[in-house]
Design a protein around this motif. Structure first.
Motif, PDB file in Angstrom:
ATOM      1  N   VAL A 521       7.695   3.816 -12.919  1.00 43.31           N
ATOM      2  CA  VAL A 521       7.688   2.913 -14.074  1.00 43.31           C
ATOM      3  C   VAL A 521       6.810   1.692 -13.804  1.00 43.31           C
ATOM      4  N   SER A 522       6.950   1.094 -12.639  1.00 38.60           N
ATOM      5  CA  SER A 522       6.222  -0.145 -12.338  1.00 38.60           C
ATOM      6  C   SER A 522       4.717   0.048 -12.353  1.00 38.60           C
ATOM      7  N   GLU A 547      10.237   0.486 -23.939  1.00 36.30           N
ATOM      8  CA  GLU A 547      11.393   0.881 -24.746  1.00 36.30           C
ATOM      9  C   GLU A 547      12.151   2.054 -24.138  1.00 36.30           C
ATOM     10  N   ALA A 548      11.462   2.922 -23.403  1.00 33.60           N
ATOM     11  CA  ALA A 548      12.104   4.122 -22.850  1.00 33.60           C
ATOM     12  C   ALA A 548      11.588   4.396 -21.444  1.00 33.60           C
ATOM     13  N   PRO A 549      11.895   3.520 -20.475  1.00 35.35           N
ATOM     14  CA  PRO A 549      11.316   3.664 -19.132  1.00 35.35           C
ATOM     15  C   PRO A 549      11.675   4.964 -18.431  1.00 35.35           C
ATOM     16  N   GLY A 550      12.934   5.390 -18.528  1.00 39.17           N
ATOM     17  CA  GLY A 550      13.328   6.623 -17.850  1.00 39.17           C
ATOM     18  C   GLY A 550      12.654   7.844 -18.435  1.00 39.17           C
ATOM     19  N   SER A 551      12.559   7.900 -19.759  1.00 39.95           N
ATOM     20  CA  SER A 551      11.927   9.036 -20.425  1.00 39.95           C
ATOM     21  C   SER A 551      10.434   9.081 -20.137  1.00 39.95           C
ATOM     22  N   PHE A 640       9.634   7.992 -27.244  1.00 38.81           N
ATOM     23  CA  PHE A 640       9.011   7.513 -26.006  1.00 38.81           C
ATOM     24  C   PHE A 640       7.503   7.362 -26.120  1.00 38.81           C
ATOM     25  N   ALA A 641       6.933   7.708 -27.282  1.00 39.10           N
ATOM     26  CA  ALA A 641       5.484   7.569 -27.454  1.00 39.10           C
ATOM     27  C   ALA A 641       5.165   7.564 -28.945  1.00 39.10           C
TER      28      ALA A 641
END
Length: 666
Positions: A521-522, A547-551, A640-641
């Motif tokens: 993510v970073s 909005e959806a870092p894990g996804s 997620f996009a």
């Protein structure tokens, strides 16, 4: 996964993104003419460990720890914690969230209102209703009204129908009211005054978003007779400047079918509206009662310049034609080049039960044998599902040695459809039951899931033919969770139903089994783009990592593995979604992990990209792109996009089109 979606308020999501080309610091792909290089923008998590901590607690569904962040002196942390509860959806947090409707920061109040709506707790109704009158910020007021629609009871609905006097001319309040009435209607909470108010909100002098919500509410609310409002709906369907409003209004016209002018109006819209999505809605609004009056328009639509319109026209005939010459549809089908439209017309030909039934069946079987495309083969088996006399042909095709997974899945679905036909021979009931057992014992997740669903269908009454359910239990025991969750669910629902047991809870994977990869993510810029190279052209997405870092992290990791390269779009529903990413190609495939739903305050407009699921917190690798505003997906499927280029390509996608390559770009 086979169910989803998959999934409005497009202006709100569109405002989040621009069409400017942006890049990525973590990409190895060289720039092209379609992906110019610009500076990468770090995402909000990269340098803020507290935001990462809050997102981790959201992923882990830890209510008590998240509540502490609602008390933070930093507004951004209070806002992030409030938004976390939109995904956690724990009613234990309702009291604390109610209290924070008075937060001094408007952004926090808006996040709290959204979270309360997502939690759908009726105990929040009074606090939200009070906030409508006292809220000073227009955007927050609109959010509160929409949340009220998600929480209101029937007794509280009148307060949503009648705005306070001081808000009757407030455009934000009108928009919030319209969305609130829409959200309530989706829950089955409506009234005649609510319907009348929605019709008023459909007028062109109201804001676009209010009209969009009103039109969709009228189109999707069940059991409405909109005949008294036929004139207003007709005006919106013909004159609204937005295709999305015209399309939803056209769909609502199907509920005004007692109005004598409706068939002619729908026929005109199907022929003449400039946007293919409105023409699709007009065709979908047509029904059996108006068949004779509209069928010429439907015939013309079979050769519409847009393939999606042609497919819906074929669907119209399949659903509504009766006692027509079967050869008429065979002849029409043989003149068409679009295989999916052709196969649907062939199904219609078989459904007519005409004197030429055997010849039509033989023609379809010959097409199946000659077809090279697995998806076309599947659709031809689906067509044969209309004719019980094709049972043995379809059975042999389904269980043929080394048969393609896609064809096997369609084949078993066709056999189940056959069994539902009223003229399916009683002498073959036992054979069909054994076929289901054979399907379950193959261990194939799709065949097992479909067979289990048929076994619990009360209309088929198969329990007495298969009294020993041991084979089903053994098949379930071999499934691997969470990868095979959808098949597991289907089998467990069947076992519970047949054994008259309470429903067994779905086993949802915990965050510890696949935590958010913060290292990935970073390194993802806030403006990271992805190019999807398809058989129809290039689609460019912007990832919504904030909005959806894990996804997004999961999607990026799969891209880097080449997971999506060579896959197909296995599901395309006209004017709804194009879905792909299934490793099997039939919608039943997954990875060996699940993700938790990340339900940020985004809305499904045209080109929103969401994750498919089999229920909350069961997302994996399959994703879909919406063709148009699709508000019933809001807050249920992770966005997620967003498509930022190539929407014309999305609109041309068809089942079986390849995903040639997916690349991170800069």
């Amino acid at each position: 996964m086979n169910s989803y979606i998959p999934k409005y308020g497009c202006v709100r999501l569109a405002a989040l993104l621009t069409l400017a080309a942006v890049g990525s610091a973590c990409s190895t792909t060289q720039p092209t003419a379609t992906t110019p290089t610009v500076a990468a923008a770090p995402n909000k998590f990269a340098a803020d460990s507290t935001l990462r901590r809050i997102a981790t607690l959201q992923d882990e569904r830890r209510t008590a720890a998240l509540l502490n962040y609602l008390l933070s002196p930093e507004p951004r942390y209070r806002e992030q914690a409030a938004l976390a509860f939109a995904s956690v959806q724990d009613k234990a947090a309702t009291g604390a969230l109610n209290a924070h409707l008075n937060d001094p920061e408007a952004s926090v109040r808006r996040a709290v209102a959204y979270a309360l709506g997502q939690t759908a707790d009726s105990t929040a109704e009074a606090a939200l209703r009070q906030q409508v009158s006292t809220e000073s910020n227009a955007a927050v007021r609109a959010e509160v009204l929409e949340a009220l629609g998600k929480c209101t009871t029937r007794t509280g609905l009148p307060a949503l129908v009648r705005l306070p006097t001081q808000l009757t001319a407030d455009t934000a309040a009108l928009t919030g009211q319209s969305w609130g009435l829409y959200r309530a209607a989706l829950r089955g909470i409506t009234s005649e005054p609510a319907v009348a108010r929605l019709v008023q909100l459909l007028s062109k002098e109201n804001p676009y978003s209010a009209r969009l919500a009103a039109a969709n509410a009228l189109a999707r609310t069940r059991s409405l007779d909109l005949t008294p409002y036929a004139a207003s709906l007709a005006t919106a369907a013909q004159t609204d400047p937005s295709y999305a409003v015209r399309g939803a209004a056209a769909l609502a016209l199907g509920k005004a079918s007692h109005a004598p002018t409706m068939p002619a109006l729908l026929a005109t819209l199907a022929r003449r509206d400039s946007d293919y999505r409105v023409r699709i809605s007009a065709l979908r609004a047509m029904n059996t009662a108006m068949y004779v009056q509209v069928k010429e328009a439907a015939w013309a639509a079979l050769t519409d310049s847009n393939d999606q319109v042609a497919l819906i026209a074929a669907d119209f005939f399949l659903a509504n034609a009766s006692q027509e010459p079967g050869m008429l549809f065979l002849e029409k089908a043989n003149k068409l080049t679009q295989w999916r439209v052709r196969a649907t017309l062939l199904a219609t030909a078989l459904k007519q039960r005409s004197a030429e039934q055997a010849a039509i069946r033989q023609a379809v079987q010959e097409r199946y044998t000659a077809a090279a495309n697995a998806y076309e083969k599947g659709y031809l088996l689906k067509a044969l599902g209309e004719d019980p006399a094709a049972y043995e042909f379809v059975r042999q095709a389904t269980f043929a040695s080394a048969q393609q997974l896609v064809v096997r899945t369609y084949g078993l679905e066709a056999l189940v459809a056959m069994r539902h036909q009223p003229d399916f021979p009683a002498a073959q009931y036992a054979s069909f039951a054994l076929t289901l057992r054979q399907a379950a014992e193959t261990g194939d997740v799709a065949l097992l899931g479909i067979a289990a669903e048929a076994l619990r269908d009360p209309k088929l009454n198969l329990r007495q033919l298969l009294p020993d359910l041991t084979f089903l239990q053994k098949a379930q025991a071999k499934l691997v969770l969470p990868r095979d969750l959808e098949a597991w669910q289907s089998v467990q629902q069947t076992l519970d139903f047949l054994q008259k047991q309470p429903a067994t809870p779905t086993p949802v994977a915990v965050a510890a089994s696949h935590p958010i990869n913060w290292a990935v993510v970073s390194a993802i810029p806030a403006n990271q783009r992805v190019v999807v190279r398809t058989g129809k052209g290039i689609i460019t997405l912007q990832l919504l990592v904030e909005e959806a870092p894990g996804s997004v992290a999961s999607f990026v990791e799969l891209i880097r593995q080449g997971f999506y390269d060579g896959k197909n779009f296995h599901r395309v529903v006209p004017n709804f979604v194009a879905q792909g990413g299934c490793p099997r190609g039939d919608g039943w495939g997954s990875t060996d992990y699940n993700l938790r739903s990340e339900l940020s305050n985004l809305h499904y407009g045209a080109g929103a990209v969401g994750l498919a699921s089999a229920g909350k917190d069961t997302e994996s690798c399959q994703w879909f792109i919406t063709h148009a505003p699709t508000p019933h997906l809001d807050g249920r499927y992770t966005i997620f996009a967003q498509v930022v280029a190539g929407m014309d390509v999305v609109q041309r996608l068809e089942i079986g089109d390849p995903i040639e390559r997916v690349e991170l770009v800069r």
